[in-house]
Design an enzyme around this catalytic site. Structure first.
Site, PDB file in Angstrom:
ATOM      1  N   HIS A 171      -3.573  -5.114   0.358  1.00 26.60           N
ATOM      2  CA  HIS A 171      -3.063  -5.634   1.642  1.00 26.60           C
ATOM      3  C   HIS A 171      -3.133  -7.157   1.676  1.00 26.60           C
ATOM      4  O   HIS A 171      -4.078  -7.716   2.218  1.00 26.60           O
ATOM      5  CB  HIS A 171      -3.879  -5.055   2.800  1.00 26.60           C
ATOM      6  CG  HIS A 171      -3.658  -3.602   3.028  1.00 26.60           C
ATOM      7  ND1 HIS A 171      -2.670  -3.121   3.858  1.00 26.60           N
ATOM      8  CD2 HIS A 171      -4.278  -2.520   2.515  1.00 26.60           C
ATOM      9  CE1 HIS A 171      -2.700  -1.796   3.853  1.00 26.60           C
ATOM     10  NE2 HIS A 171      -3.671  -1.403   3.045  1.00 26.60           N
ATOM     11  N   CYS A 178       0.835  -1.204   0.000  1.00 27.29           N
ATOM     12  CA  CYS A 178       0.000   0.000   0.000  1.00 27.29           C
ATOM     13  C   CYS A 178       0.872   1.257   0.000  1.00 27.29           C
ATOM     14  O   CYS A 178       1.447   1.594  -1.022  1.00 27.29           O
ATOM     15  CB  CYS A 178      -0.996  -0.040   1.149  1.00 27.29           C
ATOM     16  SG  CYS A 178      -2.467   0.930   0.754  1.00 27.29           S
ATOM     17  N   GLU A 210      -1.628  -9.116   3.498  1.00 28.12           N
ATOM     18  CA  GLU A 210      -1.491  -9.665   4.859  1.00 28.12           C
ATOM     19  C   GLU A 210      -2.834 -10.093   5.454  1.00 28.12           C
ATOM     20  O   GLU A 210      -2.884 -10.981   6.298  1.00 28.12           O
ATOM     21  CB  GLU A 210      -0.783  -8.655   5.780  1.00 28.12           C
ATOM     22  CG  GLU A 210      -1.566  -7.399   6.164  1.00 28.12           C
ATOM     23  CD  GLU A 210      -1.439  -6.249   5.177  1.00 28.12           C
ATOM     24  OE1 GLU A 210      -1.127  -6.506   3.995  1.00 28.12           O
ATOM     25  OE2 GLU A 210      -1.665  -5.086   5.588  1.00 28.12           O
TER      26      GLU A 210
END
Ligand code: GLN
Length: 538
Positions: A511, A385, A513
């Site tokens: 993202h 990001c 994650e």
């Protein structure tokens, strides 16, 4: 009619930060591995409508769901442990409940009536809980944030008390998570605070069915007996949750050893089924015994003093390490430190560099310095990001000769806004819930590091941003060696950039994650960890 949906309520006592989220997630995993469909929900007793407007220092990371909710980080535990997909339905705050009620009042929805906490707010809370049945779950687990006795959480606990009356004992089970402090001076484990939090629950009209005790040291039989007698639960319903040694993923295994899941199913009157933790046990064994070597990754961010601020990043890195059987060390670096110290001093001995997402100008130059260091020293780099935006600014300023290049977020006057505000964001006035949020598709170029990692070219990832790669600079930045290897399906939005002159340099606007799970490590994190390890071998 089939079985009614069963509701499990998890409350906390004595102090906050007991690990209620991890406990809820662990229980969900165990019930799922006994063959039940589980849905999880967190109720947060604060007035923000969601945590999206809060600083990570206040609240930890803001988690993002596929359907675009900005949510509590406990949802990350739910998804990682129980492999479920959370939705907007998974997180309600006091603010969200109140704003629904107040909007309805303004529309005339309660015309003639006095609108009150009981019954209007409590009814709205009950509705939020009961709606979870629509997910098709057999068991809905609802975790209540805060601590028993807080003024803020009382409407939530009153709603739960009422629900147990309405649904019946066998359909509404209460688990109370509490703390047994250990007094070093006298070498004693104390049960009094736990007894008192049970007392608070009783005074609200709730007698918990199960007590889970967080403790640093092992409990003795006398502690179990005391808690059973004074908290009005059978001995078997007092469960020890001792700090685990190596990995939080050991928690469900420890709880299962004490039969917590069977106990809950018996309370619900549901068949116990066989518990299958084989895959989970294997994963934990791998996590605890990394046998292929060591790898050291630097995370360069601006909220480094609070690990919860980058929770999912750290978890995803650990999943990548589990996947690669590597012993992972994470070095947390304050971006600002890179602005006034020699980067070799801070980054000299790391095998990979990650720049995570973020907002605001503080530390920006340090993050760009980290990108530059990775690029110049050919250290594997993963940008996420704001990390992609920093990588873009680095190429612009340091390689494309675009003096003063920046993001419009940080310098509205920049001569080269290589990162600009997205068109759809230009008319946005309100800050809450208005970013580009949630899952969007992305098409990867076949011959790219990203596509190699995913083993696919059509992917979908979660987003949370207002700014984007400025398409006016595509050509000049590509000439300066930045490859745009992932775009939105209409080709308009740059989602992934890479630098082929580096061994592994990938930055993404989304993202990844948030979608990494210990049983399904995210391919980008696995590939990044692998590249870092390979680079180190060289
Ligand atoms: N602040 C940047 C934006 O809004 C990056 C956001 C992020 O890293 N999540 O686009």
């Amino acid at each position: 009619m089939g079985e009614p949906v069963k509701h499990l309520f998890i409350t906390g006592g004595v102090v906050s930060s007991l690990g209620k989220g991890i406990t809820a997630a662990s229980v969900a995993l165990l019930l799922k591995q006994r063959g039940y469909k589980v849905f999880l929900q967190k109720l947060d007793p604060y007035l923000n409508v969601d945590p999206g407007t809060m600083s990570p220092y206040q609240h930890g990371e803001v988690y993002v769901t596929d359907d675009g909710a900005e949510a509590d980080l406990d949802l990350g535990h739910y998804e990682r442990f129980a492999g479920v997909t959370c939705t907007r339905q998974s997180n309600y705050t006091t603010g969200r409940i109140y704003s629904t009620v107040i909007r309805r009042e303004r529309r005339g929805g309660y015309l003639g009536g006095t609108v009150q906490v009981v019954p209007h707010i409590t009814d709205e809370i009950k509705k939020a809980i009961l709606l979870c049945a629509d997910t098709g779950a057999d068991i809905v687990i609802t975790e209540i944030g805060g601590t028993a006795g807080d003024i803020e959480s009382s409407p939530f606990l009153e709603a739960l008390r009422q629900l147990r009356v309405e649904l019946g004992q066998e359909n509404a089970v209460f688990v109370h998570l509490t703390l047994l402090p250990y007094l070093n001076a006298s070498g004693e484990l104390k049960t009094k605070p736990a007894q008192q939090s049970a007392g608070i629950m009783r005074s609200i009209g709730i007698i918990p069915d199960v007590f889970i005790c967080r403790t640093e040291v092992a409990m003795e039989e006398e502690h179990f007996k005391k808690l059973s007698l004074f908290c009005s639960v059978p001995r078997a319903a007092v469960i020890e949750e001792k700090d685990v040694k190596n990995s939080i993923y050991e928690v469900p295994i420890e709880l299962a050893k004490q039969g917590l899941d069977s106990l809950i199913l018996r309370k619900f009157g549901l068949p116990e089924n066989q518990l299958d933790l084989s895959q989970w046990n294997m994963m934990v064994a791998r996590a605890i015994n990394p046998d292929c070597g060591k790898v050291k990754i630097a995370v360069v961010g601006k909220y480094m003093a609070l690990r919860d601020a980058y929770k999912s990043i750290f978890e995803a890195l650990s999943h990548g390490a589990i996947d690669q059987r590597l012993d992972l060390k994470v070095k947390c670096i304050e971006a600002e430190d890179l602005q006034n110290r020699d980067p070799v001093e801070l980054l000299g001995e790391v095998d990979g560099i990650l720049v995570p997402g973020g907002f605001g100008y503080r530390g920006l130059d340090g993050k760009i310095e980290a990108v530059k260091y990775a690029r110049e020293n050919d250290i594997p780099f993963l940008g996420i990001c704001l990390g992609l935006q920093c990588a873009t600014i680095d190429t612009a300023k340091n390689l494309a000769g675009l003096f003063g290049a920046n993001s419009l977020e940080f310098d509205p006057e920049t001569p080269h806004p290589v990162i600009s505000l997205m068109d759809e964001q230009k008319k946005v006035v309100n800050k809450g819930g208005t970013m580009r949020l949630g899952a969007y598709p992305c098409i990867l170029e076949k011959e790219s590091k990203a596509a190699a990692a995913y083993g696919a070219t059509d992917i979908s990832e979660r987003h949370r941003h207002r700014f984007e790669f400025n398409n006016d600079y595509r050509e000049i930045l590509e000439k300066a060696g930045l490859r745009l290897t992932g775009l939105s399906p209409d080709g308009n939005l740059v989602e992934v950039v890479e630098r082929p002159d580096c061994c592994w340099f990938v930055a993404v606007q989304f993202h990844p994650e948030f979608k990494s799970r210990p049983l399904k490590p995210h391919p980008l994190f696995s590939a990044f960890i692998n590249a870092a390890f390979q680079g180190k071998q060289k």
